[in-house]
Design a protein around this motif. Structure first.
Motif, PDB file in Angstrom:
ATOM      1  N   MET A   1      -6.596  -7.301   1.364  1.00  0.00           N
ATOM      2  CA  MET A   1      -7.287  -8.174   0.452  1.00  0.00           C
ATOM      3  C   MET A   1      -7.699  -9.458   1.181  1.00  0.00           C
ATOM      4  O   MET A   1      -8.830  -9.891   1.023  1.00  0.00           O
ATOM      5  CB  MET A   1      -6.384  -8.502  -0.730  1.00  0.00           C
ATOM      6  N   GLU A   2      -6.793 -10.033   1.908  1.00  0.00           N
ATOM      7  CA  GLU A   2      -7.098 -11.288   2.571  1.00  0.00           C
ATOM      8  C   GLU A   2      -8.135 -11.088   3.678  1.00  0.00           C
ATOM      9  O   GLU A   2      -8.975 -11.937   3.899  1.00  0.00           O
ATOM     10  CB  GLU A   2      -5.814 -11.900   3.155  1.00  0.00           C
ATOM     11  N   ARG A   3      -8.082  -9.952   4.327  1.00  0.00           N
ATOM     12  CA  ARG A   3      -8.994  -9.697   5.449  1.00  0.00           C
ATOM     13  C   ARG A   3     -10.445  -9.534   5.008  1.00  0.00           C
ATOM     14  O   ARG A   3     -11.349 -10.075   5.624  1.00  0.00           O
ATOM     15  CB  ARG A   3      -8.536  -8.454   6.203  1.00  0.00           C
ATOM     16  N   TYR A   4     -10.683  -8.762   3.921  1.00  0.00           N
ATOM     17  CA  TYR A   4     -12.047  -8.457   3.504  1.00  0.00           C
ATOM     18  C   TYR A   4     -12.533  -9.274   2.310  1.00  0.00           C
ATOM     19  O   TYR A   4     -13.709  -9.255   1.983  1.00  0.00           O
ATOM     20  CB  TYR A   4     -12.185  -6.964   3.209  1.00  0.00           C
ATOM     21  N   GLY A   5     -11.622  -9.948   1.622  1.00  0.00           N
ATOM     22  CA  GLY A   5     -12.001 -10.880   0.588  1.00  0.00           C
ATOM     23  C   GLY A   5     -12.319 -10.378  -0.810  1.00  0.00           C
ATOM     24  O   GLY A   5     -12.813 -11.148  -1.619  1.00  0.00           O
ATOM     25  N   PRO A   6     -12.049  -9.110  -1.169  1.00  0.00           N
ATOM     26  CA  PRO A   6     -12.338  -8.718  -2.548  1.00  0.00           C
ATOM     27  C   PRO A   6     -11.349  -9.360  -3.528  1.00  0.00           C
ATOM     28  O   PRO A   6     -10.233  -9.694  -3.155  1.00  0.00           O
ATOM     29  CB  PRO A   6     -12.179  -7.196  -2.545  1.00  0.00           C
ATOM     30  N   ALA A   7     -11.792  -9.517  -4.756  1.00  0.00           N
ATOM     31  CA  ALA A   7     -10.918 -10.073  -5.782  1.00  0.00           C
ATOM     32  C   ALA A   7      -9.980  -8.991  -6.299  1.00  0.00           C
ATOM     33  O   ALA A   7     -10.368  -7.834  -6.409  1.00  0.00           O
ATOM     34  CB  ALA A   7     -11.754 -10.631  -6.922  1.00  0.00           C
ATOM     35  N   ARG A   8      -8.762  -9.363  -6.604  1.00  0.00           N
ATOM     36  CA  ARG A   8      -7.807  -8.420  -7.173  1.00  0.00           C
ATOM     37  C   ARG A   8      -8.226  -8.073  -8.595  1.00  0.00           C
ATOM     38  O   ARG A   8      -8.716  -8.915  -9.328  1.00  0.00           O
ATOM     39  CB  ARG A   8      -6.407  -9.007  -7.193  1.00  0.00           C
ATOM     40  N   SER A   9      -8.011  -6.826  -8.984  1.00  0.00           N
ATOM     41  CA  SER A   9      -8.414  -6.397 -10.318  1.00  0.00           C
ATOM     42  C   SER A   9      -7.303  -6.568 -11.350  1.00  0.00           C
ATOM     43  O   SER A   9      -7.550  -6.480 -12.535  1.00  0.00           O
ATOM     44  CB  SER A   9      -8.863  -4.943 -10.291  1.00  0.00           C
ATOM     45  N   THR A  10      -6.074  -6.761 -10.920  1.00  0.00           N
ATOM     46  CA  THR A  10      -4.964  -6.992 -11.839  1.00  0.00           C
ATOM     47  C   THR A  10      -4.182  -8.198 -11.342  1.00  0.00           C
ATOM     48  O   THR A  10      -4.440  -8.714 -10.266  1.00  0.00           O
ATOM     49  CB  THR A  10      -4.033  -5.767 -11.930  1.00  0.00           C
ATOM     50  N   GLY A  11      -3.230  -8.634 -12.113  1.00  0.00           N
ATOM     51  CA  GLY A  11      -2.462  -9.824 -11.776  1.00  0.00           C
ATOM     52  C   GLY A  11      -1.626  -9.661 -10.518  1.00  0.00           C
ATOM     53  O   GLY A  11      -1.366  -8.567 -10.042  1.00  0.00           O
ATOM     54  N   ALA A  12      -1.185 -10.784 -10.004  1.00  0.00           N
ATOM     55  CA  ALA A  12      -0.350 -10.803  -8.808  1.00  0.00           C
ATOM     56  C   ALA A  12       1.071 -10.367  -9.153  1.00  0.00           C
ATOM     57  O   ALA A  12       1.451 -10.283 -10.320  1.00  0.00           O
ATOM     58  CB  ALA A  12      -0.339 -12.211  -8.227  1.00  0.00           C
ATOM     59  N   LYS A  13       1.859 -10.102  -8.142  1.00  0.00           N
ATOM     60  CA  LYS A  13       3.245  -9.708  -8.330  1.00  0.00           C
ATOM     61  C   LYS A  13       3.967 -10.762  -9.166  1.00  0.00           C
ATOM     62  O   LYS A  13       3.825 -11.958  -8.931  1.00  0.00           O
ATOM     63  CB  LYS A  13       3.916  -9.573  -6.960  1.00  0.00           C
ATOM     64  N   GLY A  14       4.712 -10.283 -10.145  1.00  0.00           N
ATOM     65  CA  GLY A  14       5.444 -11.194 -11.010  1.00  0.00           C
ATOM     66  C   GLY A  14       4.639 -11.725 -12.183  1.00  0.00           C
ATOM     67  O   GLY A  14       5.119 -12.540 -12.949  1.00  0.00           O
ATOM     68  N   ARG A  15       3.389 -11.285 -12.325  1.00  0.00           N
ATOM     69  CA  ARG A  15       2.528 -11.742 -13.411  1.00  0.00           C
ATOM     70  C   ARG A  15       2.205 -10.568 -14.336  1.00  0.00           C
ATOM     71  O   ARG A  15       1.055 -10.252 -14.595  1.00  0.00           O
ATOM     72  CB  ARG A  15       1.232 -12.345 -12.856  1.00  0.00           C
ATOM     73  N   SER A  16       3.240  -9.908 -14.837  1.00  0.00           N
ATOM     74  CA  SER A  16       3.070  -8.683 -15.617  1.00  0.00           C
ATOM     75  C   SER A  16       2.206  -8.827 -16.866  1.00  0.00           C
ATOM     76  O   SER A  16       1.507  -7.882 -17.217  1.00  0.00           O
ATOM     77  CB  SER A  16       4.423  -8.077 -15.965  1.00  0.00           C
ATOM     78  N   PRO A  17       2.194  -9.959 -17.572  1.00  0.00           N
ATOM     79  CA  PRO A  17       1.316 -10.023 -18.748  1.00  0.00           C
ATOM     80  C   PRO A  17      -0.156  -9.822 -18.396  1.00  0.00           C
ATOM     81  O   PRO A  17      -0.934  -9.360 -19.204  1.00  0.00           O
ATOM     82  CB  PRO A  17       1.559 -11.423 -19.306  1.00  0.00           C
ATOM     83  N   ASP A  18      -0.539 -10.165 -17.173  1.00  0.00           N
ATOM     84  CA  ASP A  18      -1.933 -10.032 -16.766  1.00  0.00           C
ATOM     85  C   ASP A  18      -2.372  -8.583 -16.634  1.00  0.00           C
ATOM     86  O   ASP A  18      -3.527  -8.263 -16.848  1.00  0.00           O
ATOM     87  CB  ASP A  18      -2.179 -10.732 -15.424  1.00  0.00           C
ATOM     88  N   ASN A  19      -1.462  -7.695 -16.239  1.00  0.00           N
ATOM     89  CA  ASN A  19      -1.888  -6.326 -15.987  1.00  0.00           C
ATOM     90  C   ASN A  19      -1.132  -5.286 -16.812  1.00  0.00           C
ATOM     91  O   ASN A  19      -1.229  -4.100 -16.539  1.00  0.00           O
ATOM     92  CB  ASN A  19      -1.807  -6.000 -14.497  1.00  0.00           C
ATOM     93  N   ALA A  20      -0.432  -5.701 -17.840  1.00  0.00           N
ATOM     94  CA  ALA A  20       0.367  -4.767 -18.626  1.00  0.00           C
ATOM     95  C   ALA A  20      -0.492  -3.688 -19.276  1.00  0.00           C
ATOM     96  O   ALA A  20      -0.121  -2.514 -19.296  1.00  0.00           O
ATOM     97  CB  ALA A  20       1.173  -5.519 -19.684  1.00  0.00           C
ATOM     98  N   ALA A  21      -1.655  -4.054 -19.801  1.00  0.00           N
ATOM     99  CA  ALA A  21      -2.516  -3.062 -20.454  1.00  0.00           C
ATOM    100  C   ALA A  21      -3.017  -2.031 -19.456  1.00  0.00           C
ATOM    101  O   ALA A  21      -3.013  -0.830 -19.730  1.00  0.00           O
ATOM    102  CB  ALA A  21      -3.685  -3.758 -21.141  1.00  0.00           C
ATOM    103  N   ALA A  22      -3.444  -2.475 -18.293  1.00  0.00           N
ATOM    104  CA  ALA A  22      -3.936  -1.543 -17.274  1.00  0.00           C
ATOM    105  C   ALA A  22      -2.809  -0.644 -16.773  1.00  0.00           C
ATOM    106  O   ALA A  22      -2.998   0.574 -16.631  1.00  0.00           O
ATOM    107  CB  ALA A  22      -4.548  -2.310 -16.098  1.00  0.00           C
ATOM    108  N   GLU A  23      -1.644  -1.210 -16.535  1.00  0.00           N
ATOM    109  CA  GLU A  23      -0.507  -0.420 -16.085  1.00  0.00           C
ATOM    110  C   GLU A  23      -0.137   0.629 -17.129  1.00  0.00           C
ATOM    111  O   GLU A  23       0.138   1.780 -16.801  1.00  0.00           O
ATOM    112  CB  GLU A  23       0.705  -1.320 -15.825  1.00  0.00           C
TER     113      GLU A  23
END
Length: 83
Positions: free
Chosen positions: A1-23
């Protein structure tokens, strides 16, 4: 991610409310549509059929209480936000 620069599609580690629906969706899809058929032994095109069916069901057929007992597509159409 850091090398090529795309945006993450779900939350970062420890941010479960951000990606709970997708998970939840992808976990359910794998359990119900992919794992029972031993997907690793089948061609990719054959695996994509039940995955597509699962996504269609999720968007068009699955009703939700929080959406007034409508499917996500029906709800978006009722709000004028879907084609």
């Amino acid at each position: 991610m850091e090398r090529y620069g795309p945006a993450r599609s779900t939350g970062a580690k420890g941010r479960s409310p951000d990606n709970a629906a997708a998970e939840g969706f992808f976990g359910r899809m794998k359990t119900e549509a992919v794992y029972p058929g031993h997907w690793e032994e089948r061609p990719r095109g054959e695996v994509l059929v039940p995955v597509g069916d699962c996504i269609h069901w999720h968007d068009h057929k699955r009703i939700k209480r929080s959406l007034g007992w409508m499917s996500p597509v029906q709800y978006r159409q009722s709000q004028g936000t879907a084609a």
